[in-house]
Design an enzyme around this catalytic site. Structure first.
Site, mmCIF file in Angstrom:
data_model
loop_
_atom_site.group_PDB
_atom_site.id
_atom_site.type_symbol
_atom_site.label_atom_id
_atom_site.label_comp_id
_atom_site.label_asym_id
_atom_site.label_seq_id
_atom_site.Cartn_x
_atom_site.Cartn_y
_atom_site.Cartn_z
ATOM 1 N N GLU A 52 -16.428 72.959 -16.337
ATOM 2 C CA GLU A 52 -16.526 71.732 -15.532
ATOM 3 C C GLU A 52 -16.862 70.522 -16.399
ATOM 4 O OE1 GLU A 52 -19.210 72.394 -12.253
ATOM 5 O OE2 GLU A 52 -17.635 73.312 -11.070
ATOM 6 N N GLU A 68 -13.983 79.018 -9.003
ATOM 7 C CA GLU A 68 -15.295 79.182 -8.356
ATOM 8 C C GLU A 68 -15.258 78.658 -6.931
ATOM 9 O OE1 GLU A 68 -18.505 77.052 -10.197
ATOM 10 O OE2 GLU A 68 -17.909 77.632 -12.198
HETATM 11 C C1 GAL Z 1 -20.495 74.753 -10.671
HETATM 12 C C2 GAL Z 1 -20.753 75.420 -11.986
HETATM 13 C C3 GAL Z 1 -21.408 76.777 -11.856
HETATM 14 C C4 GAL Z 1 -22.495 76.731 -10.815
HETATM 15 C C5 GAL Z 1 -21.917 76.259 -9.508
HETATM 16 C C6 GAL Z 1 -22.929 76.205 -8.399
HETATM 17 O O1 GAL Z 1 -20.683 73.391 -10.825
HETATM 18 O O2 GAL Z 1 -19.576 75.543 -12.750
HETATM 19 O O3 GAL Z 1 -21.911 77.147 -13.105
HETATM 20 O O4 GAL Z 1 -23.476 75.854 -11.242
HETATM 21 O O5 GAL Z 1 -21.372 74.976 -9.652
HETATM 22 O O6 GAL Z 1 -22.386 75.745 -7.191
#
Ligand code: GAL
Length: 671
Positions: A153, A311
């Protein structure tokens, strides 16, 4: 050299971030067993492992990673291996404090959280590339390796940075862009407020100023930030390409409308496959409409090809003011919308919910409660569905509507000292997209440079900044038969954020046959009445924006019915070649917007993916002769849908009609 294994394509790849360094070895054994139970087919490994991989400068410890990679290979789980460069270890920033980012007010952002590195830092770059090199050399032939995951990110926490290193890099960037100071002065409009630059060293990042910063200076700082990090991504990618050829490389984007610091249209061509992260924004009036918007945006960024959802969350996150668990069934429902709109991978943050650290209350595939839990049972059910979805991997999403989105237009539209701070760039696009979605119509969210020929309806929301070339492409599409809808505050400025003179909406004045002399944005909560319009529907109301609109060469379809603009045009339409060009000068309420879009869709001959009851989201994916209809019941009532085929979710035949349970979903292979 061919990679040892490829990304799972016999199913929708299913898995998530795996952080084994947070757990003892005996948990690893349980992890692998549970992953098999849940049919996990990939994990992303090592995203935040730098301090465990290089505990001291140049001293690498890879044994633990060897071991877990071997175990995953044995279990036939593909690894998306991170380069680990997202967060340097504490020893690094202690030795090189100049790498710490600096915020707008000049405060140093210290290590102790994550991503504490300046995006322009050559020191950081050297160390990060060294780690990437080590990892690529060690693992390029590992049988578990299926993809490289560069950093994590980008820009989530360290952009914009206002430090002196960035100041120097910005000057180099500006010199490369403008060549000489005269051109820079012209582009930035420095005749205003005595801002003329006479030497490059006078140029600073747009740090906190006494009053409004120069808008073009600020816009360029956005461009610089995005370009700088892209350059950094490309440097890591080059290392991987040399040392680990043939293994696809990606970095996870954040294509949510809440994050707009990188111009992903410029980043996408450098990805072997586009991947993204998405979390529901509970503070919005309709978070699930935003989910659909973001997924359509990701598909547009990926050029229509399938993409990876790297994610999302099985349940609650931990970074909103109040973080509520997802309702039963919602994990599947949310995941399915991403697949409907083009994702071929379903990834989650993270595999096992942390025991400690600042994400200990963020949900995971294996929750604190352990595998004997409703959440893990849902996860296992999702794993089964992902396996059955194998047949639709590689198929594409059907859309005849384009909705234009441009990060740079957004940066400029939300620059300093604008007519209204309420017109946040994504708002117009989101509302129009939501109206289309309510009608069962899927739109591709694409950059103005996209090929528009295939679209029957082109929606242009708040495209404040637009080049002549892109404005012309939109006009040509209308002439060639498309129906174009342009909304307020579009076409106002050119690429330097200079206003196009002669009346708004500048670049689109001729296409639309309208002219605006002054804006009348509306304060929070204030609305303006709209008349019934030519379609004869009951008058609605507009909010956020209104303007003094003249229909020079266009038919008036709606008028303002209250306020200072009473009886002045609010919306217009004009025949252009074999298409039309419509203009909307306010943000109408839901019903009026639905009516307006309904008329346009009818004129354009665009029909919904399927006729479904209100509150049911519907999207179709297609591959040659085969098609799959995705149905998502967003209501609390059972809903009846006419469809025939085989539902991959319940794995049952559907003949003629299917009942979706409240919050229920179906993915029907049609025919
Ligand atoms: C994203 C990140 C992850 C985790 C997640 C939590 O921003 O890539 O590592 O922090 O959010 O929602």
């Amino acid at each position: 050299m061919a990679p040892m294994r490829s990304w799972p394509e016999d199913r929708v790849a299913f898995g998530g971030d795996y952080n084994p360094e947070q757990w003892p070895r005996n948990t690893w054994t349980d992890d692998i067993e549970l992953m098999r139970r849940a049919q996990v087919s990939f994990v992303t490994l090592g995203v935040f492992s730098w301090s465990w991989l290089e505990p001291a400068k140049g001293e690498y410890e890879f044994d633990w990673l060897d071991e877990i990679m071997d175990r995953l290979a044995e279990a036939d789980i593909a690894v998306d291996l991170a380069t680990g460069t997202a967060t340097p270890p504490p020893w690094f920033s202690l030795a090189h404090p100049q790498v710490l980012p600096v915020d707008h007010d000049g405060h140093t952002l210290w290590a102790g959280s994550r991503q504490a590195w300046c995006p322009s830092s050559p020191v950081y770059r050297e160390y990060a590339l060294a780690l990437t090199t080590q990892l690529a050399q060690r693992f390029h032939e590992h049988p578990a390796l299926a993809m490289w995951h560069v950093s994590n990110e980008y820009a989530c926490h360290n952009l914009p940075c206002y430090c002196d290193t960035c100041a120097g890099a910005f000057r180099v960037w500006a010199e490369r862009r403008y060549g000489d100071l005269e051109r820079l002065n012209d582009a930035w409009g420095t005749a205003f407020w005595s801002q003329r630059y006479t030497a490059w060293e006078q140029i600073l990042p747009p740090r906190r100023t006494t009053s409004f910063a120069n808008p073009t200076h600020q816009l360029d700082y956005h461009r610089f930030g995005s370009d700088t990090l892209l350059d950094f991504f490309r440097a890591e990618k080059q290392v991987l390409g040399t040392l680990s050829p043939g293994v696809p490389v990606t970095t996870n984007f954040m294509t949510t409308t809440a994050f707009r610091l990188l111009d992903y249209h410029q980043w996408a061509p450098h990805q072997d496959v586009v991947s993204t992260d998405h979390y529901l924004l509970e503070s919005l009036p309709d978070p699930r409409a935003e989910l659909s918007f973001s997924a359509d945006l990701t598909r547009g960024i990926a050029g229509g090809r399938p993409w990876l959802l790297m994610e999302h969350s099985t349940s609650a996150v931990n970074w909103q003011p109040v973080n509520r668990a997802k309702a039963p069934g919602q994990t599947l429902r949310d995941s399915l919308v991403h697949v409907a709109r083009g994702a071929d991978t379903l990834g989650f943050f993270q595999w096992r919910q942390s025991l400690s650290g600042s994400e200990e209350f963020h949900s995971a595939l294996v929750p604190h409660a352990g595998p004997d839990s409703a959440r893990f049972r849902e996860v296992c059910a999702l794993g089964e569905v992902a396996e059955r979805f194998g047949e639709l991997v590689g198929s594409t999403v059907e859309a005849r509507v384009a909705l234009l989105w441009d990060y740079q237009a957004g940066w400029a539209a939300n620059g300093p000292a604008m007519p209204s701070q309420l017109l946040d760039y994504p708002l117009t696009g989101r509302l129009l997209h939501a109206a289309l979605r309510r009608r069962g119509v899927t739109s591709d969210i694409v950059h103005p440079s996209a090929d528009l020929a295939a679209y029957d309806l082109i929606v242009v929301p708040t495209l404040y900044l637009v080049s002549d070339e892109h404005a012309q492409a939109i006009s040509h599409a209308a002439e060639a038969g498309a129906h174009v809808l342009v909304t307020m505050f579009s076409g106002i400025a050119d690429g330097d954020d200079h206003v196009r003179l002669g009346g708004y909406p500048g670049a689109f004045r001729d296409l639309l046959g309208v002219r605006v002399e002054e804006f009348f944005p509306l304060p929070e909560g204030e609305t303006v009445a709209l008349d019934a319009g030519v379609a004869g529907r009951g008058g609605g109301e507009g909010r956020i924006w209104s303007e003094d609109l003249y229909a020079v060469d266009a038919e008036v379809t709606h008028r303002y019915a209250s306020g200072p603009l009473r009886s002045r045009p609010a919306a217009t339409r004009r025949v252009v070649g074999s298409g039309t060009a419509s203009y909307l000068s306010t943000l109408p309420d839901e019903e009026s917007l639905d009516g307006l879009l309904g008329d346009l869709l009818e004129a354009a001959g665009v029909t919904p993916a399927a006729v479904v009851p209100p509150g049911v989201e519907v999207v179709r994916r297609r591959s040659g002769e085969r098609s799959w209809l995705f149905l998502v019941n967003d209501t609390d009532e059972p809903q009846q849908v006419a469809v025939t085929g085989h539902d991959l979710v319940s794995d049952t035949a559907v003949s003629g009609s299917h009942t979706l349970a409240p919050g229920g979903v179906a993915v029907v292979r049609e025919g």
